[in-house]
Design a protein around this motif. Sequence first.
Motif, mmCIF file in Angstrom:
data_model
loop_
_atom_site.group_PDB
_atom_site.id
_atom_site.type_symbol
_atom_site.label_atom_id
_atom_site.label_comp_id
_atom_site.label_asym_id
_atom_site.label_seq_id
_atom_site.Cartn_x
_atom_site.Cartn_y
_atom_site.Cartn_z
ATOM 1 N N LEU A 1 -12.417 -19.097 -51.187
ATOM 2 C CA LEU A 1 -11.511 -18.684 -50.120
ATOM 3 C C LEU A 1 -12.208 -18.892 -48.790
ATOM 4 O O LEU A 1 -13.433 -18.982 -48.713
ATOM 5 N N TYR A 2 -11.405 -19.006 -47.727
ATOM 6 C CA TYR A 2 -12.023 -19.115 -46.409
ATOM 7 C C TYR A 2 -11.547 -17.988 -45.512
ATOM 8 O O TYR A 2 -10.481 -17.396 -45.703
ATOM 9 N N LEU A 3 -12.397 -17.695 -44.526
ATOM 10 C CA LEU A 3 -12.275 -16.503 -43.694
ATOM 11 C C LEU A 3 -11.727 -16.857 -42.315
ATOM 12 O O LEU A 3 -11.696 -18.026 -41.930
ATOM 13 N N PRO A 4 -11.285 -15.872 -41.539
ATOM 14 C CA PRO A 4 -10.749 -16.141 -40.207
ATOM 15 C C PRO A 4 -11.738 -16.930 -39.354
ATOM 16 O O PRO A 4 -12.895 -16.529 -39.181
ATOM 17 N N SER A 5 -11.292 -18.063 -38.835
ATOM 18 C CA SER A 5 -12.163 -18.968 -38.088
ATOM 19 C C SER A 5 -11.456 -19.410 -36.815
ATOM 20 O O SER A 5 -10.446 -18.834 -36.425
ATOM 21 N N GLY A 6 -11.970 -20.444 -36.167
ATOM 22 C CA GLY A 6 -11.356 -20.973 -34.951
ATOM 23 C C GLY A 6 -12.233 -20.764 -33.742
ATOM 24 O O GLY A 6 -12.976 -19.782 -33.654
ATOM 25 N N PRO A 7 -12.170 -21.667 -32.764
ATOM 26 C CA PRO A 7 -13.067 -21.605 -31.607
ATOM 27 C C PRO A 7 -12.889 -20.381 -30.723
ATOM 28 O O PRO A 7 -13.810 -20.025 -29.989
ATOM 29 N N ALA A 8 -11.732 -19.726 -30.777
ATOM 30 C CA ALA A 8 -11.527 -18.531 -29.952
ATOM 31 C C ALA A 8 -11.840 -17.237 -30.719
ATOM 32 O O ALA A 8 -11.559 -16.146 -30.217
ATOM 33 N N ARG A 9 -12.427 -17.370 -31.908
ATOM 34 C CA ARG A 9 -12.749 -16.185 -32.704
ATOM 35 C C ARG A 9 -13.824 -15.352 -32.007
ATOM 36 O O ARG A 9 -14.842 -15.865 -31.556
ATOM 37 N N LYS A 10 -13.622 -14.050 -31.940
ATOM 38 C CA LYS A 10 -14.540 -13.156 -31.242
ATOM 39 C C LYS A 10 -15.641 -12.665 -32.182
ATOM 40 O O LYS A 10 -15.437 -12.505 -33.382
ATOM 41 N N ASP A 11 -16.809 -12.404 -31.611
ATOM 42 C CA ASP A 11 -17.952 -11.970 -32.408
ATOM 43 C C ASP A 11 -17.666 -10.679 -33.157
ATOM 44 O O ASP A 11 -18.078 -10.514 -34.313
ATOM 45 N N ASP A 12 -16.967 -9.729 -32.516
ATOM 46 C CA ASP A 12 -16.721 -8.458 -33.195
ATOM 47 C C ASP A 12 -15.773 -8.642 -34.378
ATOM 48 O O ASP A 12 -15.863 -7.915 -35.379
ATOM 49 N N GLU A 13 -14.882 -9.636 -34.301
ATOM 50 C CA GLU A 13 -14.019 -9.925 -35.442
ATOM 51 C C GLU A 13 -14.834 -10.499 -36.595
ATOM 52 O O GLU A 13 -14.644 -10.111 -37.763
ATOM 53 N N ILE A 14 -15.735 -11.431 -36.287
ATOM 54 C CA ILE A 14 -16.589 -12.003 -37.332
ATOM 55 C C ILE A 14 -17.427 -10.911 -37.981
ATOM 56 O O ILE A 14 -17.545 -10.840 -39.209
ATOM 57 N N ASP A 15 -17.997 -10.043 -37.170
ATOM 58 C CA ASP A 15 -18.826 -8.962 -37.704
ATOM 59 C C ASP A 15 -18.007 -8.027 -38.593
ATOM 60 O O ASP A 15 -18.496 -7.552 -39.630
ATOM 61 N N ALA A 16 -16.772 -7.756 -38.213
ATOM 62 C CA ALA A 16 -15.913 -6.892 -39.023
ATOM 63 C C ALA A 16 -15.592 -7.551 -40.362
ATOM 64 O O ALA A 16 -15.575 -6.883 -41.411
ATOM 65 N N VAL A 17 -15.349 -8.856 -40.351
ATOM 66 C CA VAL A 17 -15.069 -9.567 -41.599
ATOM 67 C C VAL A 17 -16.298 -9.553 -42.498
ATOM 68 O O VAL A 17 -16.200 -9.301 -43.703
#
Length: 364
Positions: free
Chosen positions: A339-355
């Motif tokens: 599976l792949y996770l929320p990505s994209g150039p406008a993705r915020k660091d806090d979103e990545i950390d939460a995932v």
Amino acid sequence: MIGIAAPDIGPRERDYVAEAAQSGWLSSRGAFVPRFEDGFARFCGATNGIACSSGTSAVHLALAALGVGPGDEVIVPAFTMIGSVNPVRYLGATPVVCDALPDVWSLDPARVVAALTPRTKAIVVTHIYGHPADVDVIRSVAPGIPIVEDAAEAHGAQRGERRAGSLGDIAAFSFYANKILTTGEGGMVVTSDPALASRCRALRDHAFGGDESRYRHVEVGFSYRMSNLQAAVGVAQTERAAELVAASRRVGARYRAGLADVSGIQLQALEAGTVNVCWVFGLVVEEGSAPSRDELRAGLKEQGIESRDFFYPVHRQPAYSELASTSCPVAERLGARGLYLPSGPARKDDEIDAVCAAVKSLMR
């Protein structure tokens, strides 16, 4: 909800769309189309760009320009998006699926060798999830066979100093809304072969005749044009390409650091000498791990995090039931467990950390 895609559209894109609209040229005859073609081709290290309506239409144009037709075979990855394969059938040719490498998930050159026959007309190589496949190795094991790069997911990816779009004979890109560079919908063929470029341009636009015989068609072409409004967005995105690619790579690096110590999952390998632009960040849940891939995805959804299953292997698609007897165990494992996770150039660091925190918690 942390959504799966995060495109980056800014004021430059809005300004160029307004300029295109005010010019009165909304169709493919507008000035932004050739600007986009020229700029994006240069970005890829190629000399010709042919803007079109989608990544799938770009693959179709590329194969048609190479003369693929009934009786021909085209080698395609078993692990790829279906748009890499459908154009083979559009042209009446036969897709021959080959398995993936277990670490980087792109086309396995050894399987390509085994699939070659006198009827092999072309090879489609997908730069899967932003990782640039080793086109040179595939060319070395299949000399003389044209290579079509499916670079839909790999804007700015590199092997050595060469970018995706300049590795094969001809390349197809997508600018769908979830891509690193986007026009909402749209695609482009890129090549440094002037004959292939000329052929793609003719086929893209109904195969119109010259000025004196515009409506006299000597062959059946396609209506695969891109509008001036879409191209206006594409020009702005191409001017910002270095920024957008760097942002996408930053997302991948942060995920890789955040998930490095999680047991029970496999990440896509990073090869020396390559630039993986991380269109999306994928992981594979190892066999026997708990939770399973489907349980992990359900758990992420409960926490407001969107994820997507990996591509379903081509030879297991109901639409390609004639390929069901083919054995591609790596593609089957990836399709069943990835599976792949929320990505994209406008993705915020806090979103990545939460995932990352959610994946860690669930995998424990």
